[in-house]
Design an enzyme around this catalytic site. Structure first.
Site, PDB file in Angstrom:
ATOM      1  N   ASP A  71     -47.240   1.900  29.716  1.00 32.72           N
ATOM      2  CA  ASP A  71     -47.118   1.945  31.066  1.00 32.72           C
ATOM      3  C   ASP A  71     -45.848   2.590  31.704  1.00 32.72           C
ATOM      4  O   ASP A  71     -44.936   3.088  30.769  1.00 32.72           O
ATOM      5  CB  ASP A  71     -47.066   0.332  31.457  1.00 32.72           C
ATOM      6  N   ASP A 107     -43.570   1.224  33.211  1.00 34.71           N
ATOM      7  CA  ASP A 107     -42.681  -0.125  33.877  1.00 34.71           C
ATOM      8  C   ASP A 107     -42.867  -0.005  35.573  1.00 34.71           C
ATOM      9  O   ASP A 107     -43.767  -0.191  36.059  1.00 34.71           O
ATOM     10  CB  ASP A 107     -41.080   0.174  33.549  1.00 34.71           C
TER      11      ASP A 107
END
Length: 281
Positions: free
Chosen positions: A206, A208
């Site tokens: 991802d 974040d």
């Protein structure tokens, strides 16, 4: 001997045959799980489930000292950590891999981060916490598998278990972070104190929380999906690594504690002396 610290799903690798389990008693309590001894391409290796076999331990609940102590007691000299991480840089995309070379300890909670103290006085150098030969070994295998890998990267370790705020994500970018995770500290530094070489294979799941689009902020669902999508690739990479075998152990790591001691071993009480003897093996 090489040990792999990661999830239980990593045990089922091509070319790897489980031999036995070890329940190791340590002065720090029980490790996260029994340690699996296996044979891989003619070499003996160890596996440890960092979060427990049911993933029951949150990052701040992992008994890192017991894990590293138990692996050292079983003969480990090199550790390959496997984990999911978030990206703090545009170029480090979800689905890529990373083998970080530097760490920033942003853990503020009460994790036990050292074997030292109570008479055992030393100051370990962590200027180069990761073994560069092992990091290069990992990166080579990822590239040969046809995937993107980021090396010269800094991993920022945070407490968890909550996922971070946008402000925290941007703060970590500001002080040089490239990746964010919750588990490598104190693991990497305890390995250093125990005179073991350490490197990690990180799966980027991802971005974040630093991007403007709320749909791109990290979530458990996104982490699990990306990790699941990448797990098969990671297992193939691990099988390739084990088939090739790790690089020779850099003697720098085999002297890390020995060169940092500030006391005479005969000044220690029997328990601390026994701990020092194991760490120095």
């Amino acid at each position: 001997m090489l040990a792999i610290i990661g999830g239980t799903g990593l045990y089922q690798l091509d070319g790897v045959t489980s031999l036995r389990e070890h329940a190791v008693a340590t002065p720090f309590g029980a490790p996260s799980s029994p340690i699996v001894e296996a044979e891989a391409f003619g070499r003996r290796i160890l596996f440890l489930a960092r979060h427990g076999r049911q993933h029951q331990f949150l990052p701040h609940e992992v008994n890192y000292r017991a894990n590293i102590y138990a692996l050292k007691a079983l003969g480990t000299r090199q550790i390959l950590g496997v984990s999911a991480v978030g990206s703090l840089r545009e170029a480090i995309e979800p689905g890529h891999f990373a083998a970080p070379e530097q760490y920033i300890d942003n853990v503020k909670g009460p994790r036990d981060k050292t074997f030292l103290g109570h008479g055992l006085a030393a100051h370990i150098s962590t200027a180069q916490p990761v073994c560069p030969d092992m990091a290069a070994w990992i990166a080579k295998a990822v590239r040969e598998a046809g995937h993107s890998v980021h090396t010269d990267a800094t991993y920022v370790c945070v407490d968890g278990p909550r996922l971070g705020t946008r402000a925290e994500s941007r703060m970590m970018q500001g002080f040089g972070g490239d990746l964010v995770g919750m588990t490598h500290v104190p693991e990497v530094f305890l390995a250093r104190e125990a005179q073991m070489a350490y490197a990690s294979l990180c799966i980027v799941t991802d971005y974040d929380s630093w991007r403007d689009d709320p749909d791109e902020h990290v979530s458990v669902a996104a982490i699990l999906q990306r990790f699941g999508d990448s797990l098969g690739v990671a297992k193939r990479i691990l099988s390739a690594l084990l088939e090739e075998g790790p690089p020779p152990v850099d003697e720098t790591y085999r002297r890390a504690l020995q060169d940092a001691l500030m006391i005479q071993p005969d000044s220690l009480d029997p328990d601390r002396c026994a701990l020092l003897d194991l760490l120095l093996l």
